[in-house]
Design a protein around this motif. Structure first.
Motif, PDB file in Angstrom:
ATOM      1  N   THR A  93       0.814  -1.218   0.000  1.00  0.00           N
ATOM      2  CA  THR A  93       0.000   0.000   0.000  1.00  0.00           C
ATOM      3  C   THR A  93       0.848   1.269   0.000  1.00  0.00           C
ATOM      4  N   ASN A  94       2.100   1.181   0.437  1.00  0.00           N
ATOM      5  CA  ASN A  94       2.953   2.371   0.454  1.00  0.00           C
ATOM      6  C   ASN A  94       3.749   2.516  -0.847  1.00  0.00           C
ATOM      7  N   CYS A  95       3.262   1.863  -1.893  1.00  0.00           N
ATOM      8  CA  CYS A  95       3.972   1.844  -3.172  1.00  0.00           C
ATOM      9  C   CYS A  95       3.840   3.212  -3.851  1.00  0.00           C
ATOM     10  N   PRO A  96       4.954   3.844  -4.228  1.00  0.00           N
ATOM     11  CA  PRO A  96       4.894   5.218  -4.736  1.00  0.00           C
ATOM     12  C   PRO A  96       4.079   5.394  -6.020  1.00  0.00           C
TER      13      PRO A  96
ATOM     14  N   PRO B  14      -0.121   1.627  -7.856  1.00  0.00           N
ATOM     15  CA  PRO B  14      -1.411   2.253  -8.182  1.00  0.00           C
ATOM     16  C   PRO B  14      -1.669   2.334  -9.682  1.00  0.00           C
TER      17      PRO B  14
ATOM     18  N   ARG C 258       3.561  -3.890   7.524  1.00  0.00           N
ATOM     19  CA  ARG C 258       2.821  -2.628   7.622  1.00  0.00           C
ATOM     20  C   ARG C 258       1.385  -2.709   7.119  1.00  0.00           C
TER      21      ARG C 258
ATOM     22  N   GLN D  71      -5.624  -1.124   6.833  1.00  0.00           N
ATOM     23  CA  GLN D  71      -4.881  -0.357   5.846  1.00  0.00           C
ATOM     24  C   GLN D  71      -5.206  -0.828   4.431  1.00  0.00           C
TER      25      GLN D  71
ATOM     26  N   ARG E 253      -8.640   0.394   3.338  1.00  0.00           N
ATOM     27  CA  ARG E 253      -8.626   1.767   2.841  1.00  0.00           C
ATOM     28  C   ARG E 253      -8.009   1.842   1.444  1.00  0.00           C
ATOM     29  N   TYR E 254      -6.963   1.082   1.268  1.00  0.00           N
ATOM     30  CA  TYR E 254      -6.233   1.120   0.002  1.00  0.00           C
ATOM     31  C   TYR E 254      -7.089   0.625  -1.162  1.00  0.00           C
TER      32      TYR E 254
END
Lengths: 94, 265
Positions: B127-130, B134, B166, B171, B174-175
């Motif tokens: 989910t923290n993929c820049p 996405p 993480r 999370q 939400r993602y």
């Protein structure tokens, strides 16, 4: 940080957060382009305004990643241009 | 019986040396190769039957028969080859996919059995993929949207997290809400994440000694898979595949599936 662990939720990059980060990155990189700097950080204090926004809107890991990628992409473009010019030269000679 | 006797005669030297008349008798009785090898006999044959000598006739028939059998053989060989090719398509499938045990964004268990009965598109990411995750998930969602409008909800989009430290259930919930409304987000502990990545041949690498609150990126394979309604691997799409490529490929597979089973999924 709130009582209900809201900090974590705020950290979660959602679509509009990503968008905001990408936009401020593009603004900063455009400034670098305008000053003729490839490697972020080499520009001195010239793009300070956009840089602050960029670093505010993007996580540190993202900033590092985008900065590294910018340098790599530039190198790639250089190599590609070199190869192309060599190829066209070879064609001209033959 | 008669011809046998004549053959006997013919084979004897008497016959060969006999008069023209008896020679002819011999010839009608058999196709005597012996005779045509004789210089005088050969010239006589030619004068009587033209170019169609027994030798030529034999050659003609032999060639004809030979060609006939050759074509029969070739036809059989090609049919066999085609059959093998079809088989190879089954056999040559990469061995991607297998059992796994994960949890959805709603906290419900999800295993490989939940893939059955629908096509699935599976993407591995965090989910923290820049930017790449996405983008790929947007492409996947858009492709599913297009298939939905033609065939109904027969393709299930799935996101599997490769960042167990993480990516909590909340999370991921939400993602995935950012993408296709039917997108299922899956997570597991480190061991189950490792296991699912292994069976799906996905590489991922988290920096060592990370904490939940650390800011880091996960290096991972960035393609998404198309799996058929039997849960078997069909195709992997990379960054180079466009949304239209994905849709076209899925539609082609749906068509083949329909030919085979009469259903779209």
């Amino acid at each position: 940080m709130g009582w209900f662990g809201s900090k974590k939720e705020d950290d979660q990059p959602l679509r509009h957060d990503r968008q905001k980060c990408w936009e401020s990155r593009d603004a900063y990189f455009a400034c670098l382009d305008a000053t003729g700097v490839v490697k972020p950080g080499d520009e001195g204090s010239k793009c300070k305004e956009t840089k602050v926004v960029y670093e505010q809107n993007c996580a540190k890991s993202w900033v590092d990643y985008f900065n590294k990628r910018r340098v790599l992409a530039e190198q790639q473009a250089n190599v590609l241009a070199q190869v192309n010019s060599q190829a066209s030269e070879a064609k001209r000679k033959s | 019986m008669n011809s046998l006797v004549r053959r006997q005669i013919c084979k004897s030297s008497a016959c060969l040396k006999s008069s023209f008349r008896s020679n002819r008798t011999c010839r009608t009785g058999i196709h005597s190769r012996r005779m045509s090898t004789l210089p005088e006999g050969g010239s006589r044959d030619k004068s009587t039957v033209g170019v169609f000598t027994p030798k030529a006739a034999a050659l003609f028939i032999a060639t004809g028969a030979g060609l006939f059998y050759y074509f029969q053989y070739e036809k059989a060989r090609l049919a066999e080859q085609r059959r093998k090719e079809l088989e190879d398509k089954e056999v040559g499938r990469p061995n991607v996919g297998g059992p796994f045990n994960l949890v959805t964004q709603k906290g419900e268990p999800f295993t490989e059995k939940d893939l059955l009965g629908k096509w699935s598109l599976i993407y591995f990411g965090f989910t923290n993929c820049p930017d790449i995750c996405p983008e790929e998930l947007d492409k996947m969602s858009a492709a599913v949207e297009k298939i939905d409008s033609t065939y109904g909800p027969i393709v299930q989009p799935i996101f599997i997290s490769v960042d167990p430290a993480r990516d909590s259930v909340a999370q991921i919930a939400r993602y995935v809400s950012d993408f296709h409304p039917r997108l299922i987000g899956l997570r597991g502990d480190y061991a189950s994440t490792k296991a699912v990545c292994k069976v799906y041949r996905v590489y991922f690498s988290t920096p060592p000694n990370t904490k939940e609150t650390d800011d880091y990126l996960v290096d991972h394979s960035i393609f998404f898979y198309l799996m058929d309604p039997n849960g078997k691997f069909v195709e992997a799409f990379g960054k180079a595949s466009t949304e239209d490529d994905v849709v076209a490929r899925i539609e082609k597979e749906i068509g083949l599936w329909k030919d085979k089973t009469g259903e779209t999924h």
